[in-house]
Design an enzyme around this catalytic site. Structure first.
Site, short mmCIF file in Angstrom:
data_model
loop_
_atom_site.label_atom_id
_atom_site.label_comp_id
_atom_site.label_asym_id
_atom_site.label_seq_id
_atom_site.Cartn_x
_atom_site.Cartn_y
_atom_site.Cartn_z
N CYS A 95 -45.56 28.71 -21.57
CA CYS A 95 -45.05 27.61 -20.75
C CYS A 95 -43.53 27.74 -20.62
CB CYS A 95 -45.51 26.28 -21.30
SG CYS A 95 -45.42 24.94 -20.07
N HIS A 184 -51.47 27.35 -21.77
CA HIS A 184 -51.31 27.17 -23.22
C HIS A 184 -52.54 27.67 -23.97
CE1 HIS A 184 -47.66 24.55 -23.42
NE2 HIS A 184 -48.01 24.26 -22.18
N GLU A 186 -52.69 28.43 -26.98
CA GLU A 186 -52.66 27.87 -28.33
C GLU A 186 -53.25 26.47 -28.39
OE1 GLU A 186 -49.14 25.72 -26.68
OE2 GLU A 186 -50.34 27.50 -26.23
#
Length: 249
Positions: A95, A184, A186
């Site tokens: 990001c 994202h 994660e």
């Protein structure tokens, strides 16, 4: 021991399922918080630190990569990323981190541009991703969590585009050994549960709908995120110990 420097640019944008994958490969992770506890940005080292690490990770945050007036540590972060690029050290930008990598390599990043993306989003891997050392094991059609209103609008001149979505062409790219992404990997469905419902509504999203959609694709998304992170870990280990095979968890 193989070492990675990880910079947390926003306390709400944490490494989540990335950190366990690096640890599983016996990588020592040095986590730094952009805005230091005492209000300074000394927690983020400058380019002189590039030799102390084998890889670098830059996480997200609600900033533009050049907003050094609001976030002075971003200047040090950009200088460090440039030094790592020149040293051919593996870097992963998520990001804001991906936007920062685009910014320092000649790409264009614009604030509040295009339709915002929130929640689990369909991501398509492009043909170049199939041969990429980090994205090569990710499913051609997958879902990752998105949370952005800013975006990369032009690729750096030397970049290879790796992934796109319906509403955002530049979802992932590579420059040298640096990988940037808008999504994202994660984050998970549980991350969406922690979002502010009113803030989502102001952007035209319903939180319960986003949670249900993220839950539906969570298992496949988690598998692809692990494949991506394991491949990045392997790149870091390869640079750290030339000729050595990647460790397996």
């Amino acid at each position: 021991m193989t070492r990675v420097l990880m910079i947390v640019n926003d306390i709400d944008s944490q490494p989540r399922r990335l950190l366990p994958r690096l640890i599983a490969h016996h990588i020592d992770v040095d986590i730094r918080i952009g805005p230091g506890r005492d209000g300074t940005w000394n927690a983020v080292p400058g380019p002189e630190a590039v030799g102390a690490y084998d890889g670098f990770v830059y996480l997200g945050g609600g900033l533009m990569p050049d907003e050094t007036d609001r976030a002075p540590w971003l200047a040090d972060e950009a200088a460090l990323a440039q030094a790592a690029l020149e040293a051919d050290k593996p870097q992963l930008g998520i990001c804001l981190g991906g936007q920062l990598l685009a910014h320092i390599t000649g790409g264009e990043v614009r604030a509040q541009t295009g339709a915002p993306e929130k929640g689990a989003t369909a991501i398509t891997m492009l043909p170049a991703a199939a041969e990429d050392p980090v994205f090569g094991q990710v499913s051609r059609h997958t879902h990752f969590i998105e949370s952005h209103v800013d975006r990369i609008t032009a690729l750096p001149p030397e970049a290879t585009l790796l992934a796109s979505s319906e509403l955002c062409e530049i979802q992932a790219f590579r420059v040298g050994r640096s990988w940037g992404m808008q999504f994202h990997p994660e984050a998970s469905a549980d991350s969406v549960r922690g979002w502010d419902a009113d803030a989502l509504a102001a952007l035209g999203f319903d939180k319960d709908t986003l949670i249900a959609a993220a839950d539906e694709v969570e298992a496949a998304s988690a598998r692809d995120a692990q494949a991506l992170f394991d491949a990045f870990a392997a790149e870091v280990i390869r640079v750290s110990v030339p000729g050595a095979p990647a460790r397996r968890s």
